[in-house]
Design an enzyme around this catalytic site. Structure first.
Site, PDB file in Angstrom:
ATOM      1  N   PRO A  18       0.849  -1.200   0.000  1.00 32.45           N
ATOM      2  CA  PRO A  18       0.000   0.000   0.000  1.00 32.45           C
ATOM      3  C   PRO A  18       0.877   1.239   0.000  1.00 32.45           C
ATOM      4  O   PRO A  18       1.650   1.453   0.930  1.00 32.45           O
ATOM      5  CB  PRO A  18      -0.796  -0.131   1.299  1.00 32.45           C
ATOM      6  CG  PRO A  18       0.035  -1.009   2.177  1.00 32.45           C
ATOM      7  CD  PRO A  18       0.845  -1.897   1.296  1.00 32.45           C
ATOM      8  N   MET A  19       0.780   2.042  -1.063  1.00 30.60           N
ATOM      9  CA  MET A  19       1.597   3.253  -1.169  1.00 30.60           C
ATOM     10  C   MET A  19       0.712   4.443  -1.497  1.00 30.60           C
ATOM     11  O   MET A  19      -0.069   4.405  -2.452  1.00 30.60           O
ATOM     12  CB  MET A  19       2.675   3.081  -2.249  1.00 30.60           C
ATOM     13  CG  MET A  19       3.721   2.035  -1.920  1.00 30.60           C
ATOM     14  SD  MET A  19       4.927   1.805  -3.264  1.00 30.60           S
ATOM     15  CE  MET A  19       3.975   0.759  -4.389  1.00 30.60           C
ATOM     16  N   GLN A  72      -6.363  -0.995   3.337  1.00 26.45           N
ATOM     17  CA  GLN A  72      -5.550  -0.675   4.506  1.00 26.45           C
ATOM     18  C   GLN A  72      -6.025   0.620   5.154  1.00 26.45           C
ATOM     19  O   GLN A  72      -6.255   1.616   4.466  1.00 26.45           O
ATOM     20  CB  GLN A  72      -4.072  -0.527   4.136  1.00 26.45           C
ATOM     21  CG  GLN A  72      -3.195  -0.421   5.378  1.00 26.45           C
ATOM     22  CD  GLN A  72      -1.764  -0.046   5.082  1.00 26.45           C
ATOM     23  OE1 GLN A  72      -1.485   1.091   4.714  1.00 26.45           O
ATOM     24  NE2 GLN A  72      -0.839  -0.988   5.267  1.00 26.45           N
ATOM     25  N   CYS A 102       3.607   3.323   8.827  1.00 28.27           N
ATOM     26  CA  CYS A 102       3.908   4.552   8.089  1.00 28.27           C
ATOM     27  C   CYS A 102       4.748   5.489   8.944  1.00 28.27           C
ATOM     28  O   CYS A 102       4.349   5.859  10.062  1.00 28.27           O
ATOM     29  CB  CYS A 102       2.615   5.256   7.679  1.00 28.27           C
ATOM     30  SG  CYS A 102       2.918   6.831   6.829  1.00 28.27           S
ATOM     31  N   HIS A 171       8.320  -4.392   7.541  1.00 23.13           N
ATOM     32  CA  HIS A 171       9.351  -3.623   6.843  1.00 23.13           C
ATOM     33  C   HIS A 171      10.621  -3.678   7.691  1.00 23.13           C
ATOM     34  O   HIS A 171      10.574  -3.400   8.890  1.00 23.13           O
ATOM     35  CB  HIS A 171       8.898  -2.176   6.658  1.00 23.13           C
ATOM     36  CG  HIS A 171       9.846  -1.340   5.857  1.00 23.13           C
ATOM     37  ND1 HIS A 171       9.532  -0.868   4.602  1.00 23.13           N
ATOM     38  CD2 HIS A 171      11.097  -0.907   6.119  1.00 23.13           C
ATOM     39  CE1 HIS A 171      10.563  -0.172   4.127  1.00 23.13           C
ATOM     40  NE2 HIS A 171      11.530  -0.183   5.043  1.00 23.13           N
ATOM     41  N   ASN A 204       9.275  -7.004   3.771  1.00 22.83           N
ATOM     42  CA  ASN A 204       9.132  -5.783   2.992  1.00 22.83           C
ATOM     43  C   ASN A 204      10.387  -4.937   3.193  1.00 22.83           C
ATOM     44  O   ASN A 204      10.969  -4.929   4.269  1.00 22.83           O
ATOM     45  CB  ASN A 204       7.881  -5.026   3.450  1.00 22.83           C
ATOM     46  CG  ASN A 204       7.677  -3.691   2.761  1.00 22.83           C
ATOM     47  OD1 ASN A 204       7.482  -2.674   3.401  1.00 22.83           O
ATOM     48  ND2 ASN A 204       7.721  -3.676   1.445  1.00 22.83           N
ATOM     49  N   ASP A 206      13.458  -3.103   0.354  1.00 18.67           N
ATOM     50  CA  ASP A 206      14.635  -3.370  -0.483  1.00 18.67           C
ATOM     51  C   ASP A 206      14.526  -4.633  -1.334  1.00 18.67           C
ATOM     52  O   ASP A 206      15.549  -5.183  -1.746  1.00 18.67           O
ATOM     53  CB  ASP A 206      15.910  -3.443   0.371  1.00 18.67           C
ATOM     54  CG  ASP A 206      16.250  -2.129   1.040  1.00 18.67           C
ATOM     55  OD1 ASP A 206      15.563  -1.132   0.753  1.00 18.67           O
ATOM     56  OD2 ASP A 206      17.196  -2.095   1.850  1.00 18.67           O
ATOM     57  N   GLY A 228       7.238  -2.714  -2.919  1.00 17.17           N
ATOM     58  CA  GLY A 228       6.825  -1.319  -2.936  1.00 17.17           C
ATOM     59  C   GLY A 228       7.493  -0.540  -4.042  1.00 17.17           C
ATOM     60  O   GLY A 228       7.083  -0.581  -5.201  1.00 17.17           O
ATOM     61  N   ARG A 229       8.583   0.141  -3.695  1.00 14.88           N
ATOM     62  CA  ARG A 229       9.194   1.091  -4.621  1.00 14.88           C
ATOM     63  C   ARG A 229       9.665   0.464  -5.934  1.00 14.88           C
ATOM     64  O   ARG A 229       9.651   1.131  -6.972  1.00 14.88           O
ATOM     65  CB  ARG A 229      10.353   1.814  -3.921  1.00 14.88           C
ATOM     66  CG  ARG A 229       9.884   2.832  -2.892  1.00 14.88           C
ATOM     67  CD  ARG A 229      11.026   3.470  -2.133  1.00 14.88           C
ATOM     68  NE  ARG A 229      11.651   2.551  -1.194  1.00 14.88           N
ATOM     69  CZ  ARG A 229      12.720   2.841  -0.467  1.00 14.88           C
ATOM     70  NH1 ARG A 229      13.304   4.029  -0.609  1.00 14.88           N
ATOM     71  NH2 ARG A 229      13.219   1.978   0.392  1.00 14.88           N
TER      72      ARG A 229
END
Length: 330
Positions: A18-19, A72, A102, A171, A204, A206, A228-229
């Site tokens: 979720p971003m 989320q 977050c 994360h 989560n 890298d 994610g990224r």
């Protein structure tokens, strides 16, 4: 086979993280097509939901082709979180996820997101209350701890499981790290290897190459990877990881034609969903990765990220395909 509640999510599933302003329906659709096993919405404020704030309620939009999909939510007030669960349920997701990770100041300052890592008892009691308030599986996304001196993720994960959490995504950074330094997956592996743990433990942070995803699976023994990224502007990442798992080789990168087509569809779906202005603006962050590695590309990227008119952006796509159509990606 990993399961979230009664939902089979596959052998080492790849989850779209979720971003904020990224994991919207258009992008989730592209990632799902390219192999994402589970997708999550952008994180949604519980306070925004109960006030019927337009930006929050719009994020509840989900579609059948996305399933399994999780919504989320974040917050630190019990009443607001329970009311938001009822609103979320009405949207028909498969999973409700709680954001306890977050690191952004405006979220943390209200005791929500990673801010709740300062009050583990509250974190556990909120989770327990939400589990009891819904029939949907409740999952949690969090970080290792508030800072390096307060890492108790093994104990925290166990407590969350004991009150009914059905899966946990961790994360590998503390809140103090934000997104700096490297993610540490060893504490996540400790959670997974705890003999008392029986829910899926997803890693989560890298996971930016197929090799890193394989390392998370084979060296650290986790149940899945949350991406994610690495997926921003590159929904093919999911497919490439799965190809590498299957063959031990890297998949051929998408061609210029495939990249332009994906960018076109992404922009058009964004406009259809959120209107011209927001659709154009919020898709900009993806273009750098859609067209990464093309020499002398800056003038075209500037057209894409500075124009407020979708006609101009679509025209830039045409120019790119015409000028760089033969470019070979490696």
């Amino acid at each position: 086979m990993a399961k979230i509640g009664n939902i089979d999510v596959g052998d080492f599933p790849l989850l779209l993280a979720p971003m904020e302003d990224v994991s919207d329906p258009p992008f989730r659709a592209l990632c799902k097509e390219q192999g994402a096993d589970v997708v999550y919405t952008e994180f949604i404020s519980s306070e925004g939901l109960i006030r019927d704030a337009a930006k929050s309620t719009m994020k509840l939009d989900i579609y059948e082709k996305e399933r399994p999909v999780g919504i989320q939510i974040f917050g630190a007030n019990l009443d607001s979180m329970l009311k938001s669960v009822e609103i979320v349920e009405a949207s028909g997701p498969d999973i409700i996820d709680i954001n306890f990770g977050c690191p952004v100041k405006k979220v943390v300052s209200k005791g929500a997101g990673a801010g709740i890592l300062k009050d583990i008892d509250l974190m556990v009691s909120l989770t327990e209350a939400m589990v009891k308030h819904t029939k949907l599986p409740v999952t949690v996304k969090t970080r290792l701890g508030w800072d390096e001196n307060t890492i108790m993720i093994k104990e925290v994960a166990e407590r969350l499981q004991d009150v009914g959490c059905q899966a946990i995504s961790i994360h590998g950074r503390t809140r103090a790290q934000m997104y700096k330094g490297s993610a540490d997956w060893a504490p996540i592996a400790e959670v997974k290897n705890n003999p008392r743990m029986h829910i899926p433990v997803f890693g989560n942070g890298d996971v930016d190459t197929p090799e890193r995803a394989m390392e998370m699976r084979d060296k650290y023994g986790l149940d899945g990877a949350m991406i994610g990224r690495a997926s921003i502007g590159y929904p093919w990442f999911f497919k490439e990881v799965k190809h590498y798992f299957k063959t031990g080789k890297h998949a051929l990168p998408p061609t210029m034609e495939e990249r332009v087509e994906a960018a076109r569809r992404h922009l058009q779906m964004a406009i259809d969903w959120k209107g011209e202005k927001l659709g154009v603006f919020e898709t900009r962050r993806h273009y750098t990765n859609y067209f990464k590695g093309i020499p002398d590309f800056k003038p075209y990227r500037m057209k894409m990220v500075t124009s407020d008119d979708s006609v101009d952006v679509f025209a830039a796509f045409d120019e790119v395909l015409q000028k760089f159509g033969d470019h070979q990606f490696v």
